[in-house]
Design a protein around this motif. Structure first.
Motif, mmCIF file in Angstrom:
data_model
loop_
_atom_site.group_PDB
_atom_site.id
_atom_site.type_symbol
_atom_site.label_atom_id
_atom_site.label_comp_id
_atom_site.label_asym_id
_atom_site.label_seq_id
_atom_site.Cartn_x
_atom_site.Cartn_y
_atom_site.Cartn_z
ATOM 1 N N ILE A 338 -11.767 6.105 -11.727
ATOM 2 C CA ILE A 338 -11.482 6.572 -13.081
ATOM 3 C C ILE A 338 -12.086 7.948 -13.333
ATOM 4 O O ILE A 338 -11.543 8.754 -14.092
ATOM 5 C CB ILE A 338 -11.990 5.551 -14.130
ATOM 6 C CG1 ILE A 338 -11.532 5.981 -15.527
ATOM 7 C CG2 ILE A 338 -13.496 5.382 -14.052
ATOM 8 C CD1 ILE A 338 -11.823 4.966 -16.604
ATOM 9 N N GLU A 339 -13.226 8.255 -12.702
ATOM 10 C CA GLU A 339 -13.844 9.565 -12.893
ATOM 11 C C GLU A 339 -12.906 10.673 -12.423
ATOM 12 O O GLU A 339 -12.735 11.701 -13.093
ATOM 13 C CB GLU A 339 -15.174 9.651 -12.141
ATOM 14 C CG GLU A 339 -16.220 8.634 -12.573
ATOM 15 C CD GLU A 339 -16.069 7.319 -11.824
ATOM 16 O OE1 GLU A 339 -15.106 7.179 -11.038
ATOM 17 O OE2 GLU A 339 -16.905 6.420 -12.042
ATOM 18 N N VAL A 340 -12.307 10.466 -11.251
ATOM 19 C CA VAL A 340 -11.387 11.464 -10.699
ATOM 20 C C VAL A 340 -10.120 11.543 -11.540
ATOM 21 O O VAL A 340 -9.637 12.646 -11.856
ATOM 22 C CB VAL A 340 -11.052 11.126 -9.233
ATOM 23 C CG1 VAL A 340 -10.002 12.088 -8.684
ATOM 24 C CG2 VAL A 340 -12.311 11.176 -8.374
ATOM 25 N N GLN A 341 -9.585 10.412 -11.939
ATOM 26 C CA GLN A 341 -8.349 10.407 -12.716
ATOM 27 C C GLN A 341 -8.546 11.056 -14.092
ATOM 28 O O GLN A 341 -7.680 11.783 -14.573
ATOM 29 C CB GLN A 341 -7.842 8.980 -12.883
ATOM 30 C CG GLN A 341 -7.284 8.369 -11.620
ATOM 31 C CD GLN A 341 -6.035 9.076 -11.132
ATOM 32 O OE1 GLN A 341 -5.248 9.595 -11.932
ATOM 33 N NE2 GLN A 341 -5.854 9.132 -9.823
ATOM 34 N N THR A 342 -9.687 10.798 -14.706
ATOM 35 C CA THR A 342 -9.959 11.412 -16.011
ATOM 36 C C THR A 342 -10.050 12.927 -15.888
ATOM 37 O O THR A 342 -9.475 13.675 -16.690
ATOM 38 C CB THR A 342 -11.266 10.852 -16.595
ATOM 39 O OG1 THR A 342 -11.156 9.430 -16.735
ATOM 40 C CG2 THR A 342 -11.562 11.472 -17.945
ATOM 41 N N ASP A 368 2.823 11.101 -13.077
ATOM 42 C CA ASP A 368 2.774 10.582 -11.709
ATOM 43 C C ASP A 368 1.375 10.064 -11.372
ATOM 44 O O ASP A 368 1.223 9.005 -10.751
ATOM 45 C CB ASP A 368 3.182 11.686 -10.731
ATOM 46 C CG ASP A 368 3.077 11.243 -9.287
ATOM 47 O OD1 ASP A 368 3.898 10.419 -8.849
ATOM 48 O OD2 ASP A 368 2.146 11.710 -8.592
ATOM 49 N N ALA A 369 0.347 10.817 -11.792
ATOM 50 C CA ALA A 369 -1.032 10.366 -11.554
ATOM 51 C C ALA A 369 -1.322 9.075 -12.302
ATOM 52 O O ALA A 369 -1.994 8.164 -11.781
ATOM 53 C CB ALA A 369 -2.013 11.458 -11.971
ATOM 54 N N MET A 370 -0.808 8.942 -13.539
ATOM 55 C CA MET A 370 -1.018 7.716 -14.306
ATOM 56 C C MET A 370 -0.322 6.527 -13.645
ATOM 57 O O MET A 370 -0.850 5.408 -13.628
ATOM 58 C CB MET A 370 -0.498 7.901 -15.726
ATOM 59 C CG MET A 370 -1.393 8.768 -16.603
ATOM 60 S SD MET A 370 -2.999 8.007 -16.911
ATOM 61 C CE MET A 370 -2.511 6.595 -17.891
ATOM 62 N N ARG A 371 0.862 6.760 -13.099
ATOM 63 C CA ARG A 371 1.577 5.680 -12.425
ATOM 64 C C ARG A 371 0.790 5.171 -11.207
ATOM 65 O O ARG A 371 0.694 3.964 -10.971
ATOM 66 C CB ARG A 371 2.955 6.181 -11.982
ATOM 67 C CG ARG A 371 3.787 5.157 -11.225
ATOM 68 C CD ARG A 371 5.119 5.747 -10.821
ATOM 69 N NE ARG A 371 4.943 6.917 -9.967
ATOM 70 C CZ ARG A 371 4.706 6.849 -8.657
ATOM 71 N NH1 ARG A 371 4.578 5.667 -8.056
ATOM 72 N NH2 ARG A 371 4.575 7.948 -7.946
ATOM 73 N N ARG A 372 0.216 6.083 -10.475
ATOM 74 C CA ARG A 372 -0.590 5.688 -9.318
ATOM 75 C C ARG A 372 -1.864 4.970 -9.757
ATOM 76 O O ARG A 372 -2.312 4.009 -9.122
ATOM 77 C CB ARG A 372 -0.933 6.919 -8.473
ATOM 78 C CG ARG A 372 0.284 7.620 -7.894
ATOM 79 C CD ARG A 372 -0.115 8.928 -7.187
ATOM 80 N NE ARG A 372 1.044 9.676 -6.755
ATOM 81 C CZ ARG A 372 1.677 9.514 -5.590
ATOM 82 N NH1 ARG A 372 1.233 8.594 -4.744
ATOM 83 N NH2 ARG A 372 2.724 10.249 -5.273
ATOM 84 N N ALA A 373 -2.477 5.462 -10.853
ATOM 85 C CA ALA A 373 -3.716 4.851 -11.331
ATOM 86 C C ALA A 373 -3.484 3.447 -11.861
ATOM 87 O O ALA A 373 -4.333 2.557 -11.703
ATOM 88 C CB ALA A 373 -4.336 5.730 -12.417
#
Length: 393
Positions: A338-342, A368-373
């Motif tokens: 989550i740190e990287v995604q945020t 796209d990043a949210m879909r992967r997360a």
């Protein structure tokens, strides 16, 4: 080249002392101790041989470390480091100066005045070596470290991306479609195009009254499947050779005209940091910040409105391709953090705010990043991430 110049200057400097000492119309002689100049030169020769060996070892270690911990694409930036090149050149030059001086002293090349001039020159060489050695030691504190590698790749990426943003087609006209009836010009070697001389292509096109449509820009592979360019009109065989020579082909990609390579190298550093063997999300976050700085600078540049070369057409890389190259590997490999995604979502939103013309492209990357997360994150973490994203977009 730099080391060769230093060696040449050292040889000329050492031999010039004897010539100057013989032709001076006045005498400048210092009462030197027995073989004092020779002793100093012996000390310099021994010390510089040791310093050169140490420097080469430190440089090779830095190259190896950057290759294994960052990305092999960063090695060429370390090799091109001017401080290490200058330091090594000074050490080699000082070693050659001392060796030439020792040989000349043993053959009686210098008279008393020549030995005095050689002594003064030796003192100057010692001063230069001491200053260079202090700078080199200070430089080694950061040379090849992860932060240093990221900074170097960021500068290279920013330079190439800014050049791309200010003139995407390199002064040529933007290519949309290649006309029917054109014939292809193929490379004689297989490799990567690292530089395209658009001015040379335009001169050939003007002289032969043809139009050239470049198919292989910097970073693309030239080979049996990819022609260098398409030509509309009759191109003589002699001019076809000139067209091929306008494309520089090498075994490895280069940062100069290739805006994709810089962002790919940064993404590789972040992706490697997120591998299970490394598990270093902090480095990945630093890379995201570096990519944010690069894109904010590049996407806010106003491009040149007019083409300089009217007989050459080039299709530059699309911004969508650059954004995908930069952020997709990190979004994929950091999907469970989550740190990287945020940080990734904040960086994309910041770039979109600075460059509203590309908002849709950056928002697509964020989705796209949210879909992967969503597939990898814990439900609670994904809920927190969604709350953050709502406030950004």
């Amino acid at each position: 080249m730099r080391a060769s110049v230093f060696v040449l200057v050292a040889v000329v400097f050492a031999l010039a002392a004897g010539v100057i000492g013989a032709i001076l119309p006045f005498r400048v002689v210092i009462n030197l101790g027995q073989n004092s100049v020779g002793s100093l030169l012996q000390i310099i020769a021994t010390a510089m041989l040791t310093a050169t060996t140490f420097s080469v070892t430190a440089m090779v270690t830095a190259y190896s470390s950057a290759t294994t911990t960052a990305t092999p694409r960063s090695t060429q930036l370390l090799i091109a480091d001017p401080t290490s090149q200058k330091s090594l050149s000074v050490f080699v030059g000082a070693f050659v100066f001392s060796m030439v001086g020792i040989i000349a002293l043993s053959t009686g090349y210098y008279n008393d005045q020549g030995r005095t001039i050689l002594f003064v020159g030796t003192l100057l060489v010692i001063a230069v070596v001491v200053v260079t050695l202090m700078r080199w030691i200070a430089h080694l504190a950061d040379f090849g470290r992860m932060a240093d590698v990221i900074d170097r790749v960021e500068r290279a990426a920013a330079d190439s991306l800014l050049a791309y943003a200010s003139d995407p087609a390199l002064g040529a006209q933007r290519l949309t479609d290649i006309p029917a009836g054109s014939h292809q010009v193929w490379a004689e070697d297989v490799g990567f195009v690292v530089h395209v001389d658009v001015a040379a292509l335009n001169r050939v096109a003007t002289a032969s009254d043809v139009k050239i449509y470049v198919d292989s820009t910097a970073g693309r592979s030239a080979g049996p499947l990819n022609p260098l360019c398409h030509v509309v009109g009759r191109l003589p065989a002699s001019d076809a050779v000139k067209v091929r020579s306008a494309f520089r082909i090498a075994a490895h990609r280069d940062y100069e005209q290739d805006p994709r390579l810089g962002v790919i190298a940064l993404a590789e550093i972040g992706s490697r940091a997120l591998s299970p063997a490394t598990n270093d999300p902090g480095t990945a976050i630093e890379v995201i910040s570096a990519l944010q700085r690069v894109f904010v600078r590049a996407l806010t540049v106003t491009p040149h409105p007019e083409a300089t070369f009217d007989r050459v057409w080039i299709k530059p890389p699309e911004v969508e391709t650059l954004v995908t190259d930069a952020f997709r590997p990190i979004a994929r490999d950091g999907a469970s953090l989550i740190e990287v995604q945020t940080r990734l979502q904040k960086a994309l939103a910041s770039i979109a705010a600075a460059a509203p013309d590309h908002h849709a492209t950056l928002e697509a990357a964020a989705r796209d990043a949210m879909r992967r997360a969503r597939k990898s994150l814990d439900k609670a973490d994904y809920h927190d991430l969604r709350a953050t994203v709502r406030g950004l977009w």
